[in-house]
Design a protein around this motif. Structure first.
Motif, mmCIF file in Angstrom:
data_model
loop_
_atom_site.group_PDB
_atom_site.id
_atom_site.type_symbol
_atom_site.label_atom_id
_atom_site.label_comp_id
_atom_site.label_asym_id
_atom_site.label_seq_id
_atom_site.Cartn_x
_atom_site.Cartn_y
_atom_site.Cartn_z
ATOM 1 N N ALA A 159 -14.818 -116.263 -19.648
ATOM 2 C CA ALA A 159 -15.411 -115.810 -18.388
ATOM 3 C C ALA A 159 -15.287 -114.300 -18.240
ATOM 4 O O ALA A 159 -16.214 -113.632 -17.753
ATOM 5 N N THR A 163 -18.293 -111.671 -17.570
ATOM 6 C CA THR A 163 -18.241 -110.867 -16.345
ATOM 7 C C THR A 163 -18.297 -109.387 -16.660
ATOM 8 O O THR A 163 -18.983 -108.614 -15.971
ATOM 9 N N PRO A 168 -23.627 -113.013 -14.176
ATOM 10 C CA PRO A 168 -23.038 -113.865 -13.141
ATOM 11 C C PRO A 168 -22.507 -115.142 -13.795
ATOM 12 O O PRO A 168 -23.250 -115.853 -14.474
ATOM 13 N N THR A 170 -19.980 -118.734 -13.446
ATOM 14 C CA THR A 170 -19.188 -119.694 -12.681
ATOM 15 C C THR A 170 -18.448 -120.564 -13.676
ATOM 16 O O THR A 170 -19.075 -121.272 -14.473
#
Length: 415
Positions: A159, A163, A168, A170
């Motif tokens: 992640a 990032t 973006p 999740t």
């Protein structure tokens, strides 16, 4: 105290609305208006004019949610991601397996997904491909939003890579935490939120802020919630499973919540596992814009050319879609409850709603006699038509107004 709620399905062609009385779920009125593609809010206002009710909506306008799956390898993690995506109501436009190279990235870009579901590996297993694919996606200019649902051991690391590149992301639980265990719900919820934020919350369908406030789900996701609520009302039936066959102008969707008994639940599953809520979507089976592709698919299945008449096209779509759904189930491996064991089949779509009951009954008889597979679903089940289009509305209500959802769905219960 009673209140009124307008439950609206914003489709690619038609915007359909149901006025529902809460808390009991009495259906007061139904309407439809052409979807207004330049600004879908105008179509919603036309369909609900004069109702003086709060609007709650689902949407598949503009093609719905376009999703690409990137996985470790095709037979396990990519397939698990594909099944999770379908359960979320997304239209899977691309599936990639293995290490992404330049050609694979170009093919992914050509698919123009709204969101990428990045999966790979069981928890604690090999993470090299997941790390590689995250780095490859991070190097793409203007990357699509990513739902990360792979190996939990490297979730934070992967992640962070995405990032840092401005994608973006999740991060949620692994869709395949262990061999034989499919866990699609965290990814499903995240995909829904990405849909609301980036598709509905953007300006592709409307710049009107009311749209983001109204829309709760992509339409197939709402319908699947409605099917699950209908199955819950039938738990005491001799054959409680439910299948919905939704024939549209462009696609045919099959939603299935089969009955699972304790013996089946304890049986060994195939490597990817058996999802309790199943959906297959056939993008080449439709009675209007996909009619040419439907005829080709019918010929490939050995069926007669259905011609031009809408109900004949709907019959062909039903047969081909059910055959394909059963073949997809066969890929789940032994031990799972099947669509062949459902006790209730619901026919949805304008081609059935607008046909004479006797004509629909004749179609049901012919499909039930199909020896290529479809007959195994309809042959022993009760069959009803969703004449007032309550499944999507019930799905919109099922979460926080279960009594209202049950009230709407009562019209679909045999007897």
């Amino acid at each position: 105290m009673t209140t009124r709620l307008a439950c609206v399905d914003i489709g690619s062609t038609w915007t359909k609305a149901a006025l529902v009385e809460l808390p009991g779920g009495r259906l007061l009125d139904t309407r439809q208006a052409p979807t207004t593609p330049d600004d879908v809010v105008a179509g919603v206002l036309a369909a609900t004019a004069g109702w003086d009710a709060e609007v709650r909506a689902c949407s598949s306008a503009g093609g719905g949610l376009r999703l690409a799956v990137v996985g470790y390898e095709e037979l396990i993690s990519a397939e698990a991601g594909h099944r999770a995506a379908l359960s979320a109501g997304a239209r899977v436009v691309h599936v990639a397996a293995g290490r992404l190279d330049g050609g694979a990235l170009a093919a992914l870009a050509d698919a123009s997904p709204d969101v990428v579901l990045l999966v790979g590996g069981t928890d604690g297993g090999d993470a090299t491909v997941l790390r590689h694919n995250a780095a490859a996606l991070a190097g793409v200019a203007a990357p699509a939003p990513v739902v990360l649902a792979g190996n939990a051991a490297v979730r934070d690391e992967v992640a962070a890579v995405l990032t840092a590149a401005g994608a973006p992301v999740t991060a949620v639980g692994n869709v395949l935490p262990d061999i034989g265990l499919l866990a699609p719900e965290p990814a499903r919820a995240a995909i829904r939120e990405v849909f609301l934020t980036h598709v509905i919350g953007g300006d592709r369908l409307s710049a009107d802020a009311r749209l983001r406030r109204w829309v709760r789900a992509v339409t197939p996701d709402a319908v699947l919630d409605g099917v699950a609520a209908l199955a819950a009302l039938r738990v005491d039936a001799e054959c409680p499973g439910v299948l919905v066959l939704d024939v549209g102008g462009a696609t045919t969707d099959v939603h299935c919540v089969p009955a699972v008994d304790a013996e089946q639940a304890g049986l060994q599953r195939a490597a990817v596992g058996v999802p309790a809520r199943r959906r297959t979507v056939e993008g080449d089976l439709g009675v209007h814009s996909s009619a040419g592709a439907l005829r080709t698919a019918a010929r490939a299945e050995g069926l007669a050319d259905p011609g031009e008449e809408p109900l004949a096209l709907g019959e062909a779509a039903a047969v081909v879609a059910l055959r394909r759904h059963l073949r997809a189930e066969a890929g789940y491996g032994p031990g799972g409850a099947s669509a062949r064991g459902v006790g209730l089949v619901v026919l949805s779509g304008g081609v059935f709603r607008h046909a004479a009951p006797d004509d629909v009954a004749a179609v049901v008889d012919r499909v039930a006699a199909d020896r290529g597979g479809a007959g195994g679903v309809l042959g022993r089940a009760d069959v009803v038509v969703d004449t007032r289009y309550v499944l999507a509305a019930a799905g919109l209500l099922a979460g926080d107004e279960p009594a209202a959802a049950a009230g709407l769905l009562g019209a679909l219960l045999p007897g």
